[in-house]
Design an enzyme around this catalytic site. Structure first.
Site, mmCIF file in Angstrom:
data_model
loop_
_atom_site.group_PDB
_atom_site.id
_atom_site.type_symbol
_atom_site.label_atom_id
_atom_site.label_comp_id
_atom_site.label_asym_id
_atom_site.label_seq_id
_atom_site.Cartn_x
_atom_site.Cartn_y
_atom_site.Cartn_z
ATOM 1 N N HIS A 60 -3.519 7.120 1.643
ATOM 2 C CA HIS A 60 -3.857 5.773 1.191
ATOM 3 C C HIS A 60 -5.237 5.427 1.748
ATOM 4 C CE1 HIS A 60 -3.862 1.613 0.297
ATOM 5 N NE2 HIS A 60 -3.803 1.250 1.558
ATOM 6 N N ASN A 81 -9.973 -0.500 -0.990
ATOM 7 C CA ASN A 81 -8.520 -0.390 -0.959
ATOM 8 C C ASN A 81 -7.952 -0.990 -2.252
ATOM 9 O OD1 ASN A 81 -5.792 -0.578 -0.495
ATOM 10 N ND2 ASN A 81 -5.979 -1.484 1.551
ATOM 11 N N CYS A 83 0.817 -1.225 0.000
ATOM 12 C CA CYS A 83 0.000 0.000 0.000
ATOM 13 C C CYS A 83 0.845 1.267 0.000
ATOM 14 C CB CYS A 83 -0.968 -0.024 1.168
ATOM 15 S SG CYS A 83 -2.155 -1.363 1.019
#
Ligand code: COA
Length: 334
Positions: free
Chosen positions: A255, A285, A114
């Site tokens: 993020h 995500n 990520c």
């Protein structure tokens, strides 16, 4: 002579059409729309049915190149941040280079989960700063649906597929472009967030497949506790060392893993919630794609404007985390 800085001169993103909603997931695992919304902020995600991560990357790159008004032949370097490469080798960057016809570019993949986009951005920046490249494409793309176990309610509600891309070029003026960055990692986080099957530690066998080792494993609660502190701390740290307060920052570009982690980061930075880019409700995500996806959407709607001061922040598997401070220079999208 002042330092040659790198800046982002164009952005693009691409997402597949098919939506996977919370209502769809209610039919697949023991969960509810209410649980997912309140714990994560996610309402739906996009799923790529046909194709691979390179197709997400290519989609984003084509949009980015068109917006900048240049061709693929103009690129010197392509860096693809991903943890769901089309295959172990060749790199997804090579596959992308061939698909878009970027005959003059070299390229490689970068694995930082990520945090892939900030890590790749800072890597690409080096080639602009040292003068060896004039145009570097930095892509964050992940087909998370290819490594997600859709019978595991802890994880399948979280992830989606997307690609985002930016173009790095030399900044025209002092004080513009990428001004500072802090990147960190801590391999002790491996036990809480990993995909252990398929690599040299556990080459694929019937056993690794039976044990579902080729899917994401996440101990969500343990990861949450670290992520919420580290992402907030690193964002505050980059502001402090540059003498900035919440008033000086126009956008936090976080993020998108969990709305609660994003809120905690904004609070720690002293930022008004209206200055935070959030699209987790639409995409979930998307790992390396979340930050360029935000940049592209906010730019195209005219909310991210030339002269804005932005802080990008991430936390992910490794653990990896980072923050990047920049003064936005791409001409306004609207
Ligand atoms: N639907 C309903 N219940 C669920 C569920 C789902 N989809 N998934 C888990 N649960 C259950 C759990 O089994 C647990 O039940 P129990 O208390 O009986 O054991 C309960 O809900 C609470 O689980 P918990 O782990 O406490 O939830 P949480 O508030 O921590 O939220 C995450 C879970 C995954 C959303 C959250 O931990 C998170 O976002 N973690 C970090 C993600 C991240 O930042 N990753 C890094 C980048 S990828």
């Amino acid at each position: 002579m002042s330092k040659r800085r790198a800046t982002i001169t164009a952005v693009g993103h691409w997402v597949p059409e098919r939506k996977l909603t919370n209502a769809d997931l209610e039919k697949m695992v023991d969960t509810t729309d209410e649980w997912i919304r309140t714990r994560t902020g996610i309402l739906e995600r996009r799923i790529l049915d046909n194709g691979a991560t390179s197709d997400l990357a290519v989609g984003a790159l084509r949009v980015m190149l068109e917006r900048r008004g240049i061709g693929a032949m103009d690129l010197d370097l392509i860096i693809v941040a991903t943890i769901s490469p089309d295959m172990f080798f060749p790199s997804t960057a090579c596959l992308v280079q061939e698909k878009i016809g970027a005959k003059n570019a070299w390229g490689f993949d970068l694995s930082a989960a990520c945090s892939g986009f900030p890590f790749a951005l800072v890597t690409g920046m080096q080639f602009i700063e040292n003068g060896t490249c004039k145009k570097v494409a930095v892509v964050g793309a992940d087909k998370m649906s290819s490594i997600t176990d859709y019978s595991d309610r802890n994880n399948c509600i979280l992830f989606g597929d997307a690609g985002g891309a930016v173009l790095l070029e030399p900044a025209a003026n002092d004080g513009e472009g990428i001004l500072d960055h802090i990147l960190r990692c801590d391999g002790a986080g491996e036990r809480y967030l990993h995909m252990r099957g398929g690599g040299s530690l556990n080459p694929p066998t019937h056993e690794t497949v039976d044990k579902k080792m080729h899917y994401i494993f996440q101990d969500g609660k343990s990861v949450f506790k670290v992520a919420v502190v580290k992402m907030a701390d690193i964002s505050a740290e980059i502001m402090e060392r540059n003498g900035l307060t919440g008033k000086d920052v126009d956008w936090l570009v976080p993020h998108q893993a969990n709305l609660r982690i994003i809120d905690a980061t904004a609070k720690r930075m002293g930022l008004d919630p209206s200055k935070v880019m959030i699209n987790i409700e639409k995409y979930g995500n998307t790992t390396a794609a979340t930050i360029p996806l935000c940049l592209s959407e906010w730019w195209e709607t005219g909310k991210l404007r030339k002269g804005h001061t932005i802080v990008m922040a991430s936390f992910g598997a490794g653990y990896t985390w980072g923050a990047v401070l920049m003064k936005w220079t791409a001409e306004n999208g609207r």
